[in-house]
Every structure is written in structure tokens, then in C-alpha cells.
Design an enzyme around this catalytic site. Sequence first.
Site, PDB file in Angstrom:
ATOM      1  N   SER A 117       0.817  -1.214   0.000  1.00  0.00           N
ATOM      2  CA  SER A 117       0.000   0.000   0.000  1.00  0.00           C
ATOM      3  C   SER A 117       0.850   1.264   0.000  1.00  0.00           C
ATOM      4  O   SER A 117       1.966   1.273   0.560  1.00  0.00           O
ATOM      5  CB  SER A 117      -0.866  -0.008   1.263  1.00  0.00           C
ATOM      6  OG  SER A 117      -1.532   1.215   1.402  1.00  0.00           O
ATOM      7  N   TYR A 141      -2.160   0.079   9.982  1.00  0.00           N
ATOM      8  CA  TYR A 141      -2.387  -0.586   8.691  1.00  0.00           C
ATOM      9  C   TYR A 141      -1.141  -0.488   7.807  1.00  0.00           C
ATOM     10  O   TYR A 141      -0.626  -1.498   7.306  1.00  0.00           O
ATOM     11  CB  TYR A 141      -3.608   0.031   7.978  1.00  0.00           C
ATOM     12  CG  TYR A 141      -3.711  -0.405   6.547  1.00  0.00           C
ATOM     13  CD1 TYR A 141      -3.996  -1.724   6.221  1.00  0.00           C
ATOM     14  CD2 TYR A 141      -3.483   0.493   5.498  1.00  0.00           C
ATOM     15  CE1 TYR A 141      -4.054  -2.138   4.899  1.00  0.00           C
ATOM     16  CE2 TYR A 141      -3.547   0.091   4.179  1.00  0.00           C
ATOM     17  CZ  TYR A 141      -3.826  -1.221   3.881  1.00  0.00           C
ATOM     18  OH  TYR A 141      -3.883  -1.637   2.578  1.00  0.00           O
ATOM     19  N   LYS A 145       1.622  -3.492   6.417  1.00  0.00           N
ATOM     20  CA  LYS A 145       2.015  -3.741   5.019  1.00  0.00           C
ATOM     21  C   LYS A 145       3.535  -3.675   4.869  1.00  0.00           C
ATOM     22  O   LYS A 145       4.146  -4.466   4.133  1.00  0.00           O
ATOM     23  CB  LYS A 145       1.322  -2.736   4.090  1.00  0.00           C
ATOM     24  CG  LYS A 145      -0.187  -2.960   3.981  1.00  0.00           C
ATOM     25  CD  LYS A 145      -0.491  -4.215   3.166  1.00  0.00           C
ATOM     26  CE  LYS A 145      -1.934  -4.610   3.211  1.00  0.00           C
ATOM     27  NZ  LYS A 145      -2.265  -5.725   2.328  1.00  0.00           N
TER      28      LYS A 145
HETATM   29  N1  UFG Z   1     -12.920  11.505   1.670  1.00  0.00           N
HETATM   30  C1  UFG Z   1     -13.841  12.481   1.948  1.00  0.00           C
HETATM   31  N2  UFG Z   1     -15.085  12.082   2.330  1.00  0.00           N
HETATM   32  C2  UFG Z   1     -15.449  10.780   2.475  1.00  0.00           C
HETATM   33  C3  UFG Z   1     -14.496   9.789   2.186  1.00  0.00           C
HETATM   34  C4  UFG Z   1     -13.221  10.167   1.789  1.00  0.00           C
HETATM   35  O1  UFG Z   1     -13.573  13.679   1.842  1.00  0.00           O
HETATM   36  O2  UFG Z   1     -16.616  10.522   2.861  1.00  0.00           O
HETATM   37  C5  UFG Z   1     -11.577  11.896   1.236  1.00  0.00           C
HETATM   38  C6  UFG Z   1     -10.463  11.450   2.171  1.00  0.00           C
HETATM   39  O3  UFG Z   1     -10.269  12.413   3.194  1.00  0.00           O
HETATM   40  C7  UFG Z   1      -9.290  11.327   1.227  1.00  0.00           C
HETATM   41  C8  UFG Z   1      -9.918  10.927  -0.112  1.00  0.00           C
HETATM   42  O4  UFG Z   1     -11.302  11.253   0.013  1.00  0.00           O
HETATM   43  O5  UFG Z   1      -8.686  12.572   1.062  1.00  0.00           O
HETATM   44  C9  UFG Z   1      -9.802   9.443  -0.401  1.00  0.00           C
HETATM   45  O6  UFG Z   1     -10.249   8.716   0.749  1.00  0.00           O
HETATM   46  P1  UFG Z   1     -10.448   7.145   0.758  1.00  0.00           P
HETATM   47  O7  UFG Z   1     -10.939   6.774   2.123  1.00  0.00           O
HETATM   48  O8  UFG Z   1     -11.265   6.739  -0.414  1.00  0.00           O
HETATM   49  O9  UFG Z   1      -8.994   6.587   0.517  1.00  0.00           O
HETATM   50  P2  UFG Z   1      -7.645   6.837   1.344  1.00  0.00           P
HETATM   51  O10 UFG Z   1      -6.801   7.737   0.495  1.00  0.00           O
HETATM   52  O11 UFG Z   1      -7.868   7.253   2.730  1.00  0.00           O
HETATM   53  O12 UFG Z   1      -7.125   5.346   1.463  1.00  0.00           O
HETATM   54  C10 UFG Z   1      -6.596   4.639   0.383  1.00  0.00           C
HETATM   55  C11 UFG Z   1      -6.873   3.161   0.559  1.00  0.00           C
HETATM   56  C12 UFG Z   1      -6.180   2.637   1.786  1.00  0.00           C
HETATM   57  C13 UFG Z   1      -4.724   2.989   1.717  1.00  0.00           C
HETATM   58  C14 UFG Z   1      -4.558   4.456   1.527  1.00  0.00           C
HETATM   59  C15 UFG Z   1      -3.117   4.809   1.366  1.00  0.00           C
HETATM   60  O13 UFG Z   1      -8.242   2.937   0.669  1.00  0.00           O
HETATM   61  O14 UFG Z   1      -6.326   1.241   1.873  1.00  0.00           O
HETATM   62  O15 UFG Z   1      -5.228   4.877   0.352  1.00  0.00           O
HETATM   63  O16 UFG Z   1      -2.900   6.085   1.842  1.00  0.00           O
HETATM   64  F1  UFG Z   1      -4.101   2.639   2.851  1.00  0.00           F
END
Ligand code: UFG
Length: 334
Positions: A117, A141, A145
Site C-alpha cells: 500500500s 495498517y 504492510k
Molecule cells: N474523503 C472524503 N469524504 C469521504 C471519504 C473520503 O472527503 O466521505 C476523502 C479522504 O479524506 C481522502 C480521499 O477522500 O482525502 C480518499 O479517501 P479514501 O478513504 O477513499 O482513501 P484513502 O486515500 O484514505 O485510502 C486509500 C486506501 C487505503 C490505503 C490508503 C493509502 O483505501 O487502503 O489509500 O494512503 F491505505
Amino acid sequence: MSVLVLGGAGYIGSHAVHQLIDQQTKVIVIDNLQTGHQDAIHPQAVFYEGDIKDITFMRHVFRNESIDAVFHFAANSLVGESVEKPLEYFDNNVYGTQVLLQVMKEFDLKKIVFSSSAATYGEPEDVPITEDMSTNPSSPYGETKLMMEKIMKWCDIAYGIRYVALRYFNVAGARRSGIIGEDHQPETHLVPIILQAALGQRDHITIFGDNYDTADGTCIRDYIHVEDLIEAHILALDHLNKGGRSETFNLGSNQGFSVKEMIEAAHTVTGKEISVKTGERRAGDPSILIASSKKATALLGWKPTRTSIETIIQDAWNWHANHPNGYLKDVTPK
Ligand code: UFG
């Protein structure tokens, strides 16, 4: 060729199973159905329900089946949840991988492709992120990884088990036929949440912070289509089959999109109004994550073909609009 897919009932694992079967590979799936879905498993795959931490069960599968290589997707993968439940994450992700490697050693199986990841990097020192940059995970998490990668490295040195670690950025989209897709309970990922708002299943999407140091103030991420992601796994397996050595690759698109840009793109693709509210920052979110995937392009010949945000959202929409309750059958669609 026969591939054992661990976590083959999950979002990413089920896409791997379908794409392997598309190219006539025999597939054996192991999944404990903790977060995976029985209905996501390809009917032609041989399915064993069980936990990778159960060494007796694992030995039983390895004894019963002829296996040439392993694709390992079986892990807990929510950053926020891992902060609340670190021991569960170390147990499932790290200990589960140790058991797997123990059984691979016993049965003399020497090839594994596995999900790592972008979370291994933590707050990146620069973007785009290259594989040689420092790894400093900001969540249990990400730490699991990174530990999995390190365990693999030492098992290669000791036992000759060669691996390819694939550091995913933000995986989204669905199989182009729309028969499988993303369904997490509860859903935390941006693209499905935006599409649930477009479907009217949520009254709004909350943007987690609009005061980041980015052009529109919202976080920037690098989105990769799940089918392109799996293509990289298949190329990684070719690399190992040809005698290639253990490697680590980033998988992303080399491009970043803000949360606001993603919502705007979803509005354009779906033609639906998406109501938006702005909330607090989510703990642990880096402001910008963009991959350099030059290494995967150079060494594996990887060329994503479905990774434009329009295609990603269109394919995800195709799945969500036709399966508004995901894999749940006993709920009447809206
Ligand atoms: N976001 C929002 N509102 C929401 C959901 C997400 O604004 O309701 C934003 C988050 O703050 C982030 C972006 O959208 O800036 C993407 O969020 P996600 O939760 O879709 O994904 P992440 O970037 O947090 O996580 C992903 C993978 C993880 C991995 C990570 C690595 O899902 O498994 O990238 O940084 F670990």
C-alpha cells in the site's frame, strides 16, 4: 498454471480471480468471508472457506490442490480502524502472512504477488512518490504492510520465496461488465460514497477538510482502475515465472485529483445532483499522494488503459446503479 488467490471474495481479490480465469488460469480461492462476499467468487473458481491464520486448514488446501503461485489479498485494510484495533491488524495481516509463508515453505511454493500500500510511505517526502523514498507509516495498517514486505524479503533470502510487492494508491472502479464491484460494510471510500450520494442512498457527502495546502483546499489522491491494477499483478506473475527477482512497485496513475474534482467528475458522469457538506479533516489523511509508476512501466511493461477518472467513475457507477445494495439480495432496490 494454477494460482491460489487469498481474499478472492473481496473487492480487489474478486477482480483478480475473474481476470485470471479470463486468461484460462485455474484459480483456487481462500476467503474467510469476514469482509468478502460469496457472490463475488467466480463460479469456476475452487473455493475454500477458511482463515489464512489456521495452519491446519492451510496445509489441507495446499495438500489438496496443485498450486503454482499465490496472489495474497487477504488483509484488513482500513486506516482509521487500524488505529482503533492495531492488534487485530497485526494478527490478521502480519501473523496471517507468516502462516502463509510457513506453508509455502513446507510445500516448496516459491512465487507470491501481494498487496502492499501507499500507506507504507506515510506523509511523503515529495510527490510523485518513487519506490526508493523513505517509508514511515502513519497508521498500524501501513505498518502491517511494511512489515509484510520485510518478512517477504527475509523469506526470499532464507528460502528462495520470490515476491512482488505492489503498493497500491487509490483503487476504484469495477469490472467493465458490471457483474462485480466494490461493496464494503460500512463504506468508507470516496468513490462509492460519492455514488451512493448520487443514488440518493445518502443525503450528502462530507468532504473531510477543505483547508489543505492544495489548489482547492481538498486532499489530492491518485486513482487507479481496479482492472488495470490486476493487470499489473498478472504481469508481476509473468516476471516471477520468467525467473525475475523480488521487487516492489507503486501502482498509480502518476496523476492526482482533489476530492472536489472527483465529486465534479461524478456529477458529469452520472448526471445526478450530489449534495456536498464540508466537515473536519479526517485524522491521518496526508494532503497529497501521487505515485510515480515509472518502475512498473519500465520493468513489467505495465500500461493502464482504463485509468481515466471518467472511466473509473463510469464503471463504478455501472456497478452501483445496478446493484444499489451491493451483494445483498434480500433488500428491495430503491
Ligand atoms: N474523503 C472524503 N469524504 C469521504 C471519504 C473520503 O472527503 O466521505 C476523502 C479522504 O479524506 C481522502 C480521499 O477522500 O482525502 C480518499 O479517501 P479514501 O478513504 O477513499 O482513501 P484513502 O486515500 O484514505 O485510502 C486509500 C486506501 C487505503 C490505503 C490508503 C493509502 O483505501 O487502503 O489509500 O494512503 F491505505
